[in-house]
Design an enzyme around this catalytic site. Structure first.
Site, mmCIF file in Angstrom:
data_model
loop_
_atom_site.group_PDB
_atom_site.id
_atom_site.type_symbol
_atom_site.label_atom_id
_atom_site.label_comp_id
_atom_site.label_asym_id
_atom_site.label_seq_id
_atom_site.Cartn_x
_atom_site.Cartn_y
_atom_site.Cartn_z
ATOM 1 N N ALA A 1 -4.068 -2.954 10.715
ATOM 2 C CA ALA A 1 -4.384 -1.529 10.726
ATOM 3 C C ALA A 1 -5.540 -1.220 9.783
ATOM 4 O O ALA A 1 -6.358 -0.328 10.045
ATOM 5 C CB ALA A 1 -3.152 -0.733 10.312
ATOM 6 N N CYS B 1 0.334 -1.935 -1.126
ATOM 7 C CA CYS B 1 -1.104 -2.101 -1.332
ATOM 8 C C CYS B 1 -1.518 -1.579 -2.695
ATOM 9 O O CYS B 1 -2.570 -1.907 -3.209
ATOM 10 C CB CYS B 1 -1.882 -1.338 -0.276
ATOM 11 S SG CYS B 1 -1.161 -1.527 1.344
HETATM 12 N N1 7TS Z 1 -1.637 2.568 7.536
HETATM 13 C C1 7TS Z 1 -0.389 2.890 7.150
HETATM 14 C C2 7TS Z 1 0.135 4.266 7.395
HETATM 15 C C3 7TS Z 1 0.402 1.933 6.495
HETATM 16 O O1 7TS Z 1 1.639 2.262 6.121
HETATM 17 C C4 7TS Z 1 -0.121 0.643 6.247
HETATM 18 C C5 7TS Z 1 0.659 -0.372 5.466
HETATM 19 C C6 7TS Z 1 -1.411 0.351 6.714
HETATM 20 C C7 7TS Z 1 -2.154 1.337 7.341
HETATM 21 C C8 7TS Z 1 -2.028 -1.014 6.558
HETATM 22 O O2 7TS Z 1 -1.492 -1.865 7.509
HETATM 23 P P1 7TS Z 1 -2.005 -3.369 7.691
HETATM 24 O O3 7TS Z 1 -1.713 -3.718 9.103
HETATM 25 O O4 7TS Z 1 -3.452 -3.374 7.405
HETATM 26 O O5 7TS Z 1 -1.225 -4.198 6.749
HETATM 27 N N2 7TS Z 1 1.552 0.225 4.537
HETATM 28 C C9 7TS Z 1 2.249 -0.391 3.586
HETATM 29 C C10 7TS Z 1 3.262 0.229 2.836
HETATM 30 O O6 7TS Z 1 3.626 1.397 2.966
HETATM 31 N N3 7TS Z 1 3.780 -0.652 1.963
HETATM 32 O O7 7TS Z 1 3.105 -1.800 2.126
HETATM 33 C C11 7TS Z 1 2.171 -1.661 3.118
#
Ligand code: 7TS
Length: 394
Positions: free
Chosen positions: A71, A326
């Protein structure tokens, strides 16, 4: 007992998902773009997986779903491409986001802000919610993009993306939503309201890590993220992550099938657990339950540092969080607690429990006892709790 209550950070890979992915490592490992049977034997699974992802968000065929690595990548892509297409060219000069977006949106916005883009950060209210009117109030004829997440990862608050999307359509402003915490928790239909870009991440709904996606509406295409070959319609070149795509497709299918269970059975478990937690004196939750997805609780225990609570719980085999993983290494206070204007001593007391369809009542009963034990121990050594003025403790 080991209890995993950090499902907003990541989830267990569903065993069926793992099973579906397995043949694409050692048996069917061909590069899908090659011209032989090793390649073509991967094609049906990729096609099927993409169809499942389209179906899971009800995307029409003519729109694009581009597979990314996470994401964070999808969010970076949207903001940076908008910068190149609209801001750098001088057509527009402004974007709008909520102040509680994930760091992958906020940090990217800060970066393009440093390159001359004006950024408005919309406040949340004391319930951790966004007023759609604030979007309308801040849009100008120079606004290129509004980016507001569907579900907040800290509180589980559901933001009014439908109203915001419609306001954007009225003003001909592009609308992006980070739906990472919405997939598998709410029905998603990109045709039921105005949305141009939507971010997803497989590992948040029992798929593998390292696979995300960006939905992009026809006519609102971004610039290619990775130039190179023709993979992903030329928007993101690079050899396809075949096992990842196959896994994301299966995970999406299962998420849609399990939606009723997530929305009702998990909600019942969560609500009962939360009611018991709130019986502990001096605890509070920011966002009302009915305005949250079914799996999340962000709760404050007055007088107790969130990190201390995590330490005690971890010793009992329980995984929770003080907020986004994060940001948790720098021991900053929870960003949502800061955004609602919580007093400094409370901003550090938030603990997040996030459930999944694998969570059981026995696990929550065990966790409740561990939390009570931790509260007693930590408050007995807490200077801020011990010296609280009269009336401070209920
Ligand atoms: N957007 C949201 C709303 C998220 O909760 C997270 C990860 C991301 C983007 C990033 O996702 P990734 O696929 O790049 O890893 N959130 C969290 C959290 O709330 N605790 O650890 C990671």
């Amino acid at each position: 007992m080991r209890v995993y209550l950090d499902n907003n950070a990541t989830t267990i890979v569903d065993p069926h998902v793992f099973e579906t992915m397995e043949p694409y490592f050692v048996q069917k490992y061909g590069n899908p773009n090659s011209l032989h049977d090793f390649a073509s034997e991967t094609h049906p699974a990729i096609k099927q997986a993409m169809e499942k992802i389209y179906a899971g968000i009800h995307a029409p065929k003519e729109d694009s779903v581009v597979i990314t690595s996470c994401a964070t990548e999808s969010n970076n892509w949207v903001l940076k491409s908008i910068y190149f297409q609209y801001i750098l060219t001088g057509r527009k000069n402004h974007i709008i986001l909520s102040e509680v977006e994930h760091p992958s949106v906020i940090a990217t916005a800060k970066f393009i802000e440093s390159m001359g883009c004006r950024v408005t950060y919309l406040p949340i209210n004391s319930e951790g919610l966004i007023d759609p009117q604030s979007v309308r109030d801040n849009i100008t004829d120079k606004t290129a993009l509004v980016s507001v997440m569907w579900v907040n990862n800290e509180t589980g608050a559901i933001f009014p993306v439908e109203e915001i999307g419609n306001i954007c359509a009225e003003h001909k402003v592009l609308f992006h939503t980070d739906a990472v915490q919405a997939v598998g928790k709410l029905p998603i239909d990109v045709q039921s309201f105005n949305v141009d870009y939507l971010t997803m991440s497989a590992h948040k709904f029992h798929g593998p890590k390292g696979v995300g996606a960006l939905y992009m509406k026809k006519g609102k295409e971004l610039l290619p993220l990775l130039h190179g070959g023709s993979q992903m319609g030329g928007y993101r070149s690079g050899t396809l992550n075949v096992p990842g795509i196959v896994g994301m497709g299966r995970a999406m299918e299962q998420a849609v099938d399990a939606l009723d269970f997530e929305m009702h059975d998990i909600r019942e478990l969560r609500d009962a657990f939360e009611e018991e937690l709130l019986k502990i004196p001096d605890t509070f939750v920011v966002t009302p339950r009915e305005k949250r997805v079914a799996n999340t609780i962000l709760i404050s225990f007055r007088g107790i540092e969130g990190e201390s609570m995590l330490w005690d719980l971890n010793r009992e085999g329980i995984a929770a969080s003080t907020g986004s993983a994060c940001a948790s290494e720098d021991l900053e206070s929870n960003p949502v607690m800061e955004a609602i204007g919580a007093e400094a001593d409370l901003a550090h007391t938030a603990v997040r429990f996030s459930l999944s369809r694998y969570t059981t009542k026995e696990e929550l009963d065990y966790t409740l006892e561990a939390v009570k034990k931790a509260v007693t121990r930590l408050r007995s050594i807490s200077s801020s709790y011990a010296y609280a003025p009269e009336g401070y403790k209920n």
